[in-house]
Structure formats: structure tokens, C-alpha cells
Scaffold this active site. Sequence first.
Site, PDB file in Angstrom:
ATOM      1  N   GLU A  44      -2.605  -9.608   3.483  1.00 59.25           N
ATOM      2  CA  GLU A  44      -2.635  -8.256   3.194  1.00 59.25           C
ATOM      3  C   GLU A  44      -1.177  -7.709   2.811  1.00 59.25           C
ATOM      4  O   GLU A  44      -0.196  -8.194   3.913  1.00 59.25           O
ATOM      5  CB  GLU A  44      -3.117  -7.589   4.353  1.00 59.25           C
ATOM      6  CG  GLU A  44      -3.427  -6.004   4.087  1.00 59.25           C
ATOM      7  CD  GLU A  44      -4.126  -5.211   5.269  1.00 59.25           C
ATOM      8  OE1 GLU A  44      -4.195  -4.174   5.230  1.00 59.25           O
ATOM      9  OE2 GLU A  44      -4.442  -5.881   6.227  1.00 59.25           O
ATOM     10  N   LYS A 129      -7.938  -1.271  -1.279  1.00 57.06           N
ATOM     11  CA  LYS A 129      -8.561  -1.050  -0.093  1.00 57.06           C
ATOM     12  C   LYS A 129      -9.391   0.494  -0.077  1.00 57.06           C
ATOM     13  O   LYS A 129      -8.514   1.328  -0.449  1.00 57.06           O
ATOM     14  CB  LYS A 129      -7.526  -0.849   1.097  1.00 57.06           C
ATOM     15  CG  LYS A 129      -8.415  -1.027   2.555  1.00 57.06           C
ATOM     16  CD  LYS A 129      -7.023  -1.370   3.405  1.00 57.06           C
ATOM     17  CE  LYS A 129      -7.648  -1.397   4.878  1.00 57.06           C
ATOM     18  NZ  LYS A 129      -6.543  -1.705   5.815  1.00 57.06           N
ATOM     19  N   CYS A 163      -9.000  -6.557   5.485  1.00 64.37           N
ATOM     20  CA  CYS A 163      -8.841  -5.744   6.911  1.00 64.37           C
ATOM     21  C   CYS A 163     -10.017  -5.278   7.391  1.00 64.37           C
ATOM     22  O   CYS A 163     -11.225  -5.853   7.226  1.00 64.37           O
ATOM     23  CB  CYS A 163      -7.538  -5.228   7.116  1.00 64.37           C
ATOM     24  SG  CYS A 163      -6.961  -4.999   8.678  1.00 64.37           S
TER      25      CYS A 163
END
Length: 324
Positions: A44, A129, A163
Site C-alpha cells: 500500500e 481506496k 488495507c
Amino acid sequence: MTTTTVAAVQAAYVLMDREATLDRVESLASEAAAKGADLVVFPEAFVPGTPIWIDTVPVWDGDQAWFAALMDQAVAVPGPATDRMCAIARDLGVYLVVGIDEREPNGGTIYNSLVYISPDGTLLGKHRKLMPTGSERTVWGMGDGSMLDAHSTPFGRVGGLICWENYMPLARFYMYSQGVDIWLAPTLAVGDAWIATMRHIAREGRCYVIGVNPCVHVDQIPADFPDRERVWSTDKAGEWVEPGNSVIVGPNGEIVAGPVRHEEAILTAELDLTEVHAARRMFDPVGHYHRPDVFRLAVDTAPRPVVTTLSGELSGDWTRPTGG
């Protein structure tokens, strides 16, 4: 192709230095390809690194120089940085997935994104995200449903979430509905609880899962980084900026490789996609083990641009005065 070799690259970025970190992507991807990897996955926000100050100093307390560096070094998609990543993938003949700090060419907001690149050097797509977590919201904006795609490869469908998006049940279900065989979970999350999450997703989705973290020691923060002593306090946060926590999990939840922590490593595994198909005979969360007569999920996949322009030809010239 029913088998493939994958690589999870747990490594250090060069904090807020896009070109130096891209040098690392090139050398590490080359090393992974030499190990036989067909798919190489980076952590990430790897390029140009995590905005580490968001968890070590009070919000917006003297972070101007750090944020300015992040804005300056963030990646436009497409742009020179993605062109270089495409060239790396093409030269090595691998699928390449890299976490980036992304910005629009003329924008002032940064997004936590993944880029997917094919072995012929084509940029397959990107994923932003959906929901930054906690202090992440001070540096990253939110993505939308237009970038929740899985991608077809000769060895199966590849996709995933970033995540803590992996904790979002509906986001997982939508990705499962696209037939993900190899689930990618680039992350900063640490500890055994995260490994349990990776194992749960593998078992729930009956897919392989690649969880991949950065691994950065405080000594690897560049010596000339602005206000270096303040950005990371070992007294408060310890010596590991990113301790690593990478793992590869099989479709029944068994750990195939890792987890590895406190060292740079390239985890590799040969995946047999027939195991995915066999596992789904007993449980398919979006097939025979789903009840669409009881549960329905609506997903808005429309892009949400900042501005929508309307031409006079299509919308009518509503600015022209009428009458008298």
C-alpha cells in the site's frame, strides 16, 4: 493456465522520493521475476511512501513541508511514473500491481490507490481506496465505485481491496461477485489479527490471498528529510516505521508463505487455481451458497467527477435570455 507463481514484495520505500522508490520497484520486481513470478505485488502507498507523520504528530501541527513533499512526489495516472511502471512490467513480462499515493494532474487531493499493469505494458486500471482510516483522512480523499474492478489474466481473475477496506463486508461481496481467484490486500496493518483477516477472506471467498506490507526501519528515513527527528520518534513509536506483515494464504485458509516481519523479503508461492475451483464446490459466497431471494446488494459504479460539463448542444443553451 491453472498454475502461476506470485510474489509479495515486502520492502522499504524511499520516503517521499518517487524516482528513488521507482528504482526500488524496478530492482525488486526484477528479483521477483527471476524467481519465476508471473504476478508481482507491492505494498500500500509504496510510491512514494506512507505519510508517516499522520500517526506520530498532532493533526496539522507543522506538517506543511511533509505534505508539500507528498503532493510534489505523488503519482498522476497516467503519467511519467506509470509509464515507467508499465515499461518495467513489459520488460520483465509480469503482471505488476503497485500501491501509490495518487493525485489528479491539476488536483490538490491525494488518493490511496493501486495500479494494475499487464505484461505487455498496458495500464489495466486503478483502484482508489474507498474509505481512508482514521488519521489517513487528513491526507487521502475517498474513492468511488467506478474503480472496484477485477482483472482477467491467463491464470484467473485478480482483484482486491486496500488495507481496512478488507473489513467492509459489502465491498468484499461485490469483489467476490466478479469472480476474484487471487485476492490482493496491500496494507499497512500489523499483527496476528490481520493475518487472521487474510485467512478469513481466503476461506470466505475461496480464493488465494496475497497480503503485502512495506518494511521500513527508522534508519531508512532519508537523512535530509525535513524535520527528520520530529517526523518519527523512536521513544513514542519504536524503531520500526513499518514492521512488515506479509503473507500468502490458500483458498481453505491455510498459510502458504509467511508471515514475515522486521526484514525485507520477497515471498513467493506457486498457486494451483484448480484448488480455488475445488474449494468453491462446497462454498461459493456469490453462487450456490448465496440467497438472492433474501439478500440483494446495489452497487453504484458511476464515476463521481468533481465537475460535470454540459454542452449547449446536449443540454440546451440555458444561459441565453428569453423573451422581449
